[in-house]
Design an enzyme around this catalytic site. Structure first.
Site, mmCIF file in Angstrom:
data_model
loop_
_atom_site.group_PDB
_atom_site.id
_atom_site.type_symbol
_atom_site.label_atom_id
_atom_site.label_comp_id
_atom_site.label_asym_id
_atom_site.label_seq_id
_atom_site.Cartn_x
_atom_site.Cartn_y
_atom_site.Cartn_z
ATOM 1 N N GLY A 93 0.796 -1.226 0.000
ATOM 2 C CA GLY A 93 0.000 0.000 0.000
ATOM 3 C C GLY A 93 0.822 1.266 0.000
ATOM 4 N N GLN A 94 2.096 1.161 -0.414
ATOM 5 C CA GLN A 94 2.938 2.362 -0.449
ATOM 6 C C GLN A 94 2.507 3.272 -1.598
ATOM 7 O OE1 GLN A 94 7.136 1.504 -0.766
ATOM 8 N NE2 GLN A 94 7.745 3.644 -0.457
ATOM 9 N N HIS A 100 9.305 5.918 4.551
ATOM 10 C CA HIS A 100 8.729 6.616 5.703
ATOM 11 C C HIS A 100 8.113 5.614 6.662
ATOM 12 C CE1 HIS A 100 5.780 6.398 2.433
ATOM 13 N NE2 HIS A 100 4.840 6.271 3.347
HETATM 14 P P1 5GP Z 1 2.063 5.534 2.114
HETATM 15 O O1 5GP Z 1 0.698 5.263 1.547
HETATM 16 O O2 5GP Z 1 3.072 5.723 1.018
HETATM 17 O O3 5GP Z 1 2.499 4.539 3.143
HETATM 18 O O4 5GP Z 1 1.928 6.880 2.938
HETATM 19 C C1 5GP Z 1 2.018 8.140 2.374
HETATM 20 C C2 5GP Z 1 1.442 9.102 3.380
HETATM 21 O O5 5GP Z 1 1.843 10.406 3.024
HETATM 22 C C3 5GP Z 1 -0.091 9.101 3.437
HETATM 23 O O6 5GP Z 1 -0.513 8.790 4.758
HETATM 24 C C4 5GP Z 1 -0.461 10.527 3.037
HETATM 25 O O7 5GP Z 1 -1.569 11.025 3.759
HETATM 26 C C5 5GP Z 1 0.807 11.297 3.334
HETATM 27 N N1 5GP Z 1 1.026 12.458 2.491
HETATM 28 C C6 5GP Z 1 0.908 12.521 1.139
HETATM 29 N N2 5GP Z 1 1.208 13.757 0.691
HETATM 30 C C7 5GP Z 1 1.523 14.493 1.797
HETATM 31 C C8 5GP Z 1 1.915 15.859 1.961
HETATM 32 O O8 5GP Z 1 2.049 16.638 1.020
HETATM 33 N N3 5GP Z 1 2.156 16.283 3.247
HETATM 34 C C9 5GP Z 1 2.026 15.432 4.315
HETATM 35 N N4 5GP Z 1 2.275 15.949 5.533
HETATM 36 N N5 5GP Z 1 1.660 14.143 4.184
HETATM 37 C C10 5GP Z 1 1.407 13.677 2.942
#
Ligand code: 5GP
Ligand code: ZN
Length: 114
Positions: A93-94, A100
């Site tokens: 789900g990345q 991160h």
């Molecule tokens: P992933 O789905 O890759 O594990 O998590 C990505 C995370 O980044 C998501 O929880 C999403 O809400 C967060 N995110 C995406 N764009 C931004 C942004 O521009 N600023 C912040 N603070 N978080 C973001």
């Protein structure tokens, strides 16, 4: 990486609500929180995902986890408990391909995750 969102947040080009940082690591509030506390911990240096962390990145991975603990303490959820997640790749789900850790807490976290 010049077109990477989290590289831009890491360098301050794009603003974020910073929780803590040092020379290598930045923690900031997730823009779309899934829990009362939802903080992302990133390396300032670009690493795409856990799969791209190599033998030379052991110390960096340790610092990310250490920062997650400090975030939990700073946000007041350390005692009650919290969850640390690294979504990795398509099935994980990345959506942002800059490594991160999610630090989630402030409510009971369900298991198994969806
Ligand atoms: P992933 O789905 O890759 O594990 O998590 C990505 C995370 O980044 C998501 O929880 C999403 O809400 C967060 N995110 C995406 N764009 C931004 C942004 O521009 N600023 C912040 N603070 N978080 C973001
Ligand atoms: Zn990046």
């Amino acid at each position: 990486m010049s077109d990477c969102l989290f590289c831009k947040i890491g360098s301050g080009q794009i603003p974020a609500k910073v929780v803590l940082q040092d020379d290598e690591v930045l923690a900031f509030d997730d823009v779309n929180p899934q829990a009362p506390v939802h903080v992302l911990v990133i390396p300032k240096r670009h690493v795409s995902a856990l799969n791209d962390a190599g033998a030379g990145d052991q110390a960096l991975l340790g610092r990310l986890l250490e920062a997650a603990i400090l975030v939990a303490r700073k946000k007041g959820i350390a005692e009650a408990g919290y969850r640390v997640v690294a979504n990795t790749g398509r099935d994980g789900g990345q959506t942002v391909f800059h490594l991160h850790l999610h630090v989630l807490g402030g409510r009971h976290m369900n298991w198994p995750p969806g």
